[in-house]
Design an enzyme around this catalytic site. Structure first.
Site, PDB file in Angstrom:
ATOM      1  N   GLU A  54      64.627  64.421 102.703  1.00  0.00           N
ATOM      2  CA  GLU A  54      64.986  65.845 102.718  1.00  0.00           C
ATOM      3  C   GLU A  54      63.810  66.709 103.167  1.00  0.00           C
ATOM      4  OE1 GLU A  54      67.734  67.437 102.622  1.00  0.00           O
ATOM      5  OE2 GLU A  54      68.967  65.692 102.210  1.00  0.00           O
ATOM      6  N   TYR A 137      67.113  74.938  98.563  1.00  0.00           N
ATOM      7  CA  TYR A 137      67.936  73.980  99.303  1.00  0.00           C
ATOM      8  C   TYR A 137      67.592  72.547  98.906  1.00  0.00           C
ATOM      9  CZ  TYR A 137      69.330  70.545 102.561  1.00  0.00           C
ATOM     10  OH  TYR A 137      69.836  69.366 103.065  1.00  0.00           O
ATOM     11  N   ASP A 155      72.422  73.584 104.275  1.00  0.00           N
ATOM     12  CA  ASP A 155      71.515  73.538 105.425  1.00  0.00           C
ATOM     13  C   ASP A 155      72.227  74.155 106.631  1.00  0.00           C
ATOM     14  OD1 ASP A 155      73.356  71.670 106.208  1.00  0.00           O
ATOM     15  OD2 ASP A 155      71.959  70.005 106.404  1.00  0.00           O
TER      16      ASP A 155
END
Ligand code: SF4
Length: 363
Positions: A54, A137, A155
């Site tokens: 990520e 996020y 995203d």
């Protein structure tokens, strides 16, 4: 091949069912992407792999991340191994991926997980948010994917799907809170981790920026933008500000025809802690055609190489004049710099703009 579909009438749109998470999960079970950091069905996800991927995927495509991820995991197979490594080694393995603050934060986060959490990642969004480099996020993505928490990880792919599904007219970036709220309303209590990945996969493979393959979409029926035939116009975006231009000079200083002078940038700020070719500050008023600047770190005759090196950063464009000079093989390196063998330049961990300078100078 061109596909044509009848557009639903306005009255049908009003009667359209809301997007059903179960439809997306059924699609995911048949169409999920196989990714090196993703657990196979029935396997438990590895939070370390989820976290590294990520962070790497921020501002970077899946295709570009692939080889970096493999090499990074080979060097640092566990969060403990990453925490124990020198930060310079982490930056060297990151070189070329850009946005180097991510690598420094990754290292700081590995240390925090090892020292404060006994080597185990927190399994909630608030717990993850307390770690270095983990914003809203990333916390949501890790909580959902690694720990199956009902978190909305939004995203760019997800923003596109959601704005199309609801034909959201508000432009980005102001629309982000509204998109997050709409996305949160879609997250199911069953398989939320798979749902997060399914939404990302839908955006990456079907609901693409151009020519989305709506015929293959599990949410074709409830999609408001598709009903209007306006799907490619979403998400709406505010006009981009023109990025300012900065200029400067770089000094390609070679010793004995075999080594080039490098130094390390300050730990904080742009490209912090990365190796660099010495040069001037990058400023708006710098004149590329003026005589060579007086900030050269060695006594050397310089010649200006033809052309300029151009590079785009997030907040500005950069143009660099490159000056080359040769010194004798016994010239010591100035304080804070070192001579790097030209044959070993690939292992120096140079960021992309510095690699461009090296290529321009023929190094
Ligand atoms: S129907 Fe088309 S535009 Fe709408 S979510 Fe699916 S792929 Fe995207």
């Amino acid at each position: 091949m061109m596909f044509r579909y009848p557009l639903p009438s306005a009255s049908r749109r009003e009667k359209s069912p809301p997007p059903d998470p179960a439809d997306l999960l059924a699609w995911y079970d048949l169409n999920r992407r196989r990714l090196p950091w993703r657990a196979e069905p029935g396997q438990a996800p590895d939070p370390y792999l989820v976290w590294v991927s990520e962070i790497m995927l921020q501002q970077t495509t899946v295709k570009a991340v692939g080889p970096y991820f493999a090499s990074f995991l080979a060097a640092f197979p566990t969060v403990e191994a990453l925490a124990a490594a020198p930060v310079e080694e982490v930056l060297r393995r990151w070189a070329g991926l850009g946005y180097y603050a991510r690598a420094r934060n990754l290292h700081a986060c590995a240390r925090a997980v090892t020292e404060r959490c006994g080597g185990r990642f927190p399994d909630t969004e608030p717990g993850l948010r307390e770690l270095p480099g983990i914003g809203p996020y990333t916390a949501a993505a890790i909580a959902a994917i690694a720990f199956d928490r009902p978190a909305a990880a939004v995203d760019g792919n997800v923003e596109r799907v959601v704005t199309r599904l609801f034909a959201l007219e508000a432009p980005l970036p102001a629309a982000k809170p509204a998109i997050r709220a709409l996305a949160a309303g879609l997250v199911p209590s069953v398989r939320p981790g798979d749902f997060a990945q399914a939404l990302m996969d839908l955006g990456a493979t079907v609901c693409t920026p151009r020519a989305p393959a709506c015929a293959l979409c599990p949410w074709l029926a409830p999609c408001a933008a598709r009903a209007d035939g306006t799907q490619e116009t979403f998400p709406r975006k505010a006009a981009k500000a023109v990025r300012p231009l900065r200029r400067g000079a770089a000094f390609w200083l070679v010793r004995g025809g075999a080594e080039v002078l490098l130094r390390r940038r300050p730990a904080k700020g742009l490209l912090g802690g990365m190796a660099e070719v010495p040069g001037t500050a990058w400023q708006a008023g710098f004149d590329l055609d003026a005589p060579p600047p007086a900030t050269v770190p060695l006594e050397v005759r310089l010649r200006r190489l033809p052309g300029v090196v151009r590079h785009g950063f997030t907040h500005f464009e950069l143009e660099l004049a490159v000056y080359a000079g040769e010194v004798a093989a016994d010239t010591p390196a100035p304080a804070g710099a070192w001579w790097q063998a030209l044959g070993g330049l690939g292992q120096a961990g140079l960021p992309t703009v510095m690699r461009k300078i090296a290529a321009h100078a023929g190094g």
